[in-house]
Write a protein that holds these residues in place. Structure first.
Motif, short mmCIF file in Angstrom:
data_model
loop_
_atom_site.label_atom_id
_atom_site.label_comp_id
_atom_site.label_asym_id
_atom_site.label_seq_id
_atom_site.Cartn_x
_atom_site.Cartn_y
_atom_site.Cartn_z
N ALA A 127 -0.82 6.20 -3.57
CA ALA A 127 -1.42 6.88 -2.42
C ALA A 127 -2.94 6.68 -2.42
CB ALA A 127 -1.07 8.36 -2.45
N SER A 128 -3.53 6.65 -3.60
CA SER A 128 -4.97 6.42 -3.73
C SER A 128 -5.34 5.04 -3.21
CB SER A 128 -5.40 6.58 -5.19
OG SER A 128 -6.73 6.18 -5.36
N ILE A 129 -4.53 4.03 -3.54
CA ILE A 129 -4.77 2.67 -3.04
C ILE A 129 -4.64 2.65 -1.52
CG2 ILE A 129 -3.87 0.31 -2.99
CD1 ILE A 129 -2.93 0.72 -5.88
N LYS A 130 -3.61 3.30 -0.99
CA LYS A 130 -3.37 3.31 0.45
C LYS A 130 -4.53 3.98 1.18
CE LYS A 130 0.15 4.46 3.83
NZ LYS A 130 1.46 5.05 4.08
N ARG A 131 -5.03 5.10 0.64
CA ARG A 131 -6.16 5.79 1.26
C ARG A 131 -7.40 4.90 1.29
NH1 ARG A 131 -4.40 10.12 -1.55
NH2 ARG A 131 -5.91 9.79 -3.21
N ALA A 132 -7.65 4.19 0.18
CA ALA A 132 -8.83 3.33 0.10
C ALA A 132 -8.74 2.18 1.09
CB ALA A 132 -8.99 2.80 -1.32
N LYS A 133 -7.54 1.61 1.25
CA LYS A 133 -7.38 0.51 2.20
C LYS A 133 -7.48 1.00 3.64
CE LYS A 133 -4.89 -2.68 -0.71
NZ LYS A 133 -3.72 -3.50 -0.92
N GLY A 134 -7.11 2.25 3.88
CA GLY A 134 -7.18 2.81 5.22
C GLY A 134 -8.55 3.34 5.60
#
Length: 197
Positions: free
Chosen positions: A11-18
């Motif tokens: 989820a942390s990766i997804k937030r950073a990419k978003g």
């Protein structure tokens, strides 16, 4: 199987990419440690289940085989998710170094782990040495400028700089100048100058 830690890392990766304005969230040491502890526990459980089993793997009961496979696959999943999280962070640090040059914002530096900070320092040294050796600035914009000259305003007192076309230019705070884009690109990246218009 048990851990929500891997979900948290992904989820942390997804937030950073978003959200490109925050390329690196704070390093989640607590979650990483919890995942490592879970993997150790699963490994110990596998060893305990295999204790006293002198038979070949194909002679084990189907229930025991399933239990071993599930625990082993959970370890592999945890490892894969954790490595994806760490890889994403290193790639973000490398991209940031190329984007902003030497002045990685302090907020980003605060979000790195001790090993990531050491990696960034080593990467910076290797990149700088390479750029000097080949006489090429890899941090320069990859797109050609729309205009050869740009108008910029100094956000802070930058002092004097030497340019190819205009010679010595005093960049006092609040002053505007019409300069070659290549001469001021790094100062704009650092936020010391801003484009006017």
């Amino acid at each position: 199987m048990r851990s929500t830690g891997t979900k948290k890392l992904l989820a942390s990766i997804k937030r950073a990419k978003g959200n490109p304005s925050i390329p690196l969230s704070p390093y989640d040491d607590e979650t990483i440690r919890a995942i490592v502890a879970e993997c150790r526990t699963l490994h110990d459980e596998i060893l305990e289940l295999m204790k006293g089993e002198d038979t070949k793997l194909d002679e084990l009961s189907d229930g025991l085989k399933s239990t071993l496979v599930i625990r082993h696959q959970t370890i592999l999943r945890n490892k894969q998710c954790t490595l994806a999280y760490l890889q994403h962070r290193l790639e973000a640090l490398c991209a940031l170094r190329l984007e902003v040059g030497l002045n990685v914002p302090e907020k980003i530096r605060e979000n790195t782990s001790q090993l990531e900070a050491a990696f960034l320092t080593d990467y910076d040294k290797i990149l700088s040495d390479y750029m000097r050796a080949v006489d090429l600035d890899l941090t320069a914009s990859q797109r050609p400028p729309k205009d050869l000259f740009v108008e910029v305003r100094a956000n802070t007192d930058c002092g004097e700089i030497v340019t190819e076309q205009s010679g010595v230019v005093d960049l006092a705070k609040g002053t505007s100048h019409y300069l070659r884009a290549a001469d001021v690109e790094d100062l704009v990246k650092q936020g010391l100058l801003e484009h006017v218009g």
